[in-house]
Design a protein around this motif. Structure first.
Motif, short mmCIF file in Angstrom:
data_model
loop_
_atom_site.label_atom_id
_atom_site.label_comp_id
_atom_site.label_asym_id
_atom_site.label_seq_id
_atom_site.Cartn_x
_atom_site.Cartn_y
_atom_site.Cartn_z
N MET A 83 45.65 -48.41 -3.65
CA MET A 83 45.43 -47.70 -2.38
C MET A 83 44.65 -46.42 -2.65
SD MET A 83 49.38 -46.65 -1.92
CE MET A 83 50.26 -45.71 -3.17
N THR A 84 44.12 -45.84 -1.59
CA THR A 84 43.47 -44.55 -1.71
C THR A 84 44.55 -43.47 -1.74
OG1 THR A 84 43.24 -44.38 0.69
CG2 THR A 84 41.39 -45.33 -0.50
N ARG A 85 44.16 -42.26 -2.18
CA ARG A 85 45.13 -41.17 -2.23
C ARG A 85 45.70 -40.91 -0.84
NH1 ARG A 85 46.65 -37.15 -5.42
NH2 ARG A 85 45.16 -37.66 -7.03
N GLY A 86 44.83 -40.85 0.15
CA GLY A 86 45.26 -40.59 1.53
C GLY A 86 45.27 -39.10 1.83
N HIS A 87 44.98 -38.77 3.06
CA HIS A 87 44.87 -37.34 3.41
C HIS A 87 45.00 -37.11 4.91
CE1 HIS A 87 40.82 -39.09 3.70
NE2 HIS A 87 40.70 -38.32 4.78
N PHE A 88 45.35 -35.87 5.25
CA PHE A 88 45.10 -35.31 6.57
C PHE A 88 43.73 -34.65 6.48
CE2 PHE A 88 49.80 -35.10 6.98
CZ PHE A 88 49.96 -35.53 8.29
N HIS A 89 43.08 -34.46 7.61
CA HIS A 89 41.89 -33.62 7.61
C HIS A 89 42.34 -32.16 7.59
CE1 HIS A 89 39.48 -37.20 9.33
NE2 HIS A 89 39.53 -37.21 8.01
N ALA A 90 41.58 -31.33 6.87
CA ALA A 90 41.89 -29.90 6.81
C ALA A 90 41.87 -29.33 8.23
CB ALA A 90 40.90 -29.18 5.91
N ARG A 91 40.88 -29.76 9.00
CA ARG A 91 40.86 -29.47 10.44
C ARG A 91 41.64 -30.60 11.10
NH1 ARG A 91 36.39 -26.46 12.65
NH2 ARG A 91 37.03 -27.42 14.60
N ARG A 92 42.94 -30.36 11.28
CA ARG A 92 43.88 -31.40 11.69
C ARG A 92 43.50 -32.17 12.95
NH1 ARG A 92 45.90 -30.69 7.47
NH2 ARG A 92 48.09 -30.46 6.93
N GLU A 93 42.80 -31.50 13.88
CA GLU A 93 42.50 -32.12 15.17
C GLU A 93 41.35 -33.12 15.08
OE1 GLU A 93 41.48 -29.24 14.15
OE2 GLU A 93 39.45 -28.89 14.90
N GLN A 94 40.67 -33.18 13.94
CA GLN A 94 39.48 -34.03 13.82
C GLN A 94 39.86 -35.48 13.51
OE1 GLN A 94 36.22 -32.87 14.37
NE2 GLN A 94 37.23 -30.97 15.02
N GLY A 95 39.32 -36.39 14.28
CA GLY A 95 39.59 -37.83 14.10
C GLY A 95 38.54 -38.49 13.22
N GLU A 96 38.60 -39.81 13.16
CA GLU A 96 37.70 -40.59 12.30
C GLU A 96 37.75 -42.03 12.80
OE1 GLU A 96 38.41 -39.82 8.18
OE2 GLU A 96 36.92 -41.27 7.50
N ILE A 129 41.23 -43.48 14.29
CA ILE A 129 42.21 -42.58 13.67
C ILE A 129 42.19 -41.29 14.50
CG2 ILE A 129 42.88 -41.35 11.57
CD1 ILE A 129 41.17 -43.45 10.01
N PRO A 130 43.26 -41.03 15.24
CA PRO A 130 43.26 -39.84 16.07
C PRO A 130 43.37 -38.57 15.21
CG PRO A 130 45.17 -41.26 16.55
CD PRO A 130 44.52 -41.76 15.30
N GLY A 131 43.17 -37.42 15.82
CA GLY A 131 43.44 -36.18 15.11
C GLY A 131 44.91 -36.12 14.70
N PHE A 132 45.23 -35.19 13.83
CA PHE A 132 46.61 -34.95 13.39
C PHE A 132 47.25 -36.18 12.76
CE2 PHE A 132 45.58 -32.25 17.04
CZ PHE A 132 45.80 -30.98 16.51
N THR A 133 46.43 -37.05 12.15
CA THR A 133 46.95 -38.32 11.61
C THR A 133 46.42 -38.54 10.19
OG1 THR A 133 46.95 -39.22 13.86
CG2 THR A 133 47.16 -40.80 12.06
N ALA A 134 47.32 -38.58 9.24
CA ALA A 134 46.94 -38.86 7.84
C ALA A 134 46.61 -40.35 7.72
CB ALA A 134 48.09 -38.51 6.91
N HIS A 135 45.73 -40.69 6.75
CA HIS A 135 45.28 -42.07 6.63
C HIS A 135 45.05 -42.46 5.18
CE1 HIS A 135 42.23 -39.23 8.01
NE2 HIS A 135 41.36 -39.81 7.19
N ARG A 136 45.37 -43.72 4.88
CA ARG A 136 45.25 -44.28 3.53
C ARG A 136 44.95 -45.76 3.67
NH1 ARG A 136 50.47 -43.78 -0.20
NH2 ARG A 136 49.19 -42.22 -1.29
N LEU A 137 43.99 -46.25 2.86
CA LEU A 137 43.70 -47.69 2.81
C LEU A 137 44.51 -48.35 1.69
CD1 LEU A 137 39.80 -47.75 3.16
CD2 LEU A 137 41.43 -48.85 4.75
#
Ligand code: F6R
Ligand code: ZN
Length: 185
Positions: A83-96, A129-137
């Motif tokens: 899996m990937t390490r996984g992260h929140f965005h430093a700017r938490r509100e930013q989605g992907e 992926i909404p803001g405020f959401t950590a993500h990992r593949l």
């Protein structure tokens, strides 16, 4: 001429062409404290590549977007899938947005309260992926899992916020994909 050749991405394997790319490979040795089984992690070849991210070299700044493909190899550390390490965005509100290109896997999403969910990743899957959401593949298959991602250049990464790990782990048990809830995850 006014007709410009844009970058190309091969949908079948996520390979970029006609544009300069930045490439970063993350190996077993880089993934300290990511996998549950520390003993199994130490017994892996430290140089073994787990995933490579290729990004288009585009301008950064307010309103600009990065475009990148993650190629996550098949494999396991102990019985836990690569899996990937996984992260929140430093700017938490930013989605992907992630788009599955090839392979079989899961996208682990986790909110700031520690509530986690999984989405199936396959060729053609679209993941908002909404803001405020950590993500990992997570690669649960036997071929490379590739996913295209587009995200704001201002988003940044916050890896430290998840040092305690995610609330779910995905492992193989008796040739089955098994989702485990982690205490204190
Ligand atoms: C960017 C993004 C992906 C990941 C990549 C590697 O915001 O989500 O490009 O950066 O899948 O994962 P990490 O960064 O968690 O090692
Ligand atoms: Zn991200």
């Amino acid at each position: 001429s006014q007709i410009i050749q844009p970058p190309l991405v091969a949908w079948a394997n996520g390979a970029f062409s006609h544009a300069p790319v930045i490439r970063k490979t993350t190996r077993i040795q880089d993934l300290t404290a990511v996998f549950a089984d520390g003993q199994a992690w130490r017994s892996c070849d430290p140089q073994l590549p787990v995933y490579t991210v290729e990004m288009l070299e585009t301008p950064a700044g307010e309103g600009e977007l990065w475009t990148g493909v993650t190629h996550l190899n098949p494999g396991k550390v102990g019985n836990e899938f690569f899996m990937t390490r996984g992260h929140f965005h430093a700017r938490r509100e930013q989605g992907e947005v992630y788009f599955g290109l090839r392979g079989q896997g899961l996208l682990l999403l986790q909110d700031e309260h520690g509530k986690a969910r999984l989405e199936t990743v396959c060729a053609g899957s679209v993941h908002i992926i909404p803001g405020f959401t950590a993500h990992r593949l997570i690669n649960t298959g036997s071929e490379i899992l590739s996913a295209l991602a587009v995200w704001p250049t201002i988003a940044g990464h916050d890896y430290a916020a998840l040092q305690g790990g995610f609330a779910l782990r995905v492992q193989e048990e008796n040739q089955q994909i098994c989702v485990c809830e982690v205490q204190n995850g």
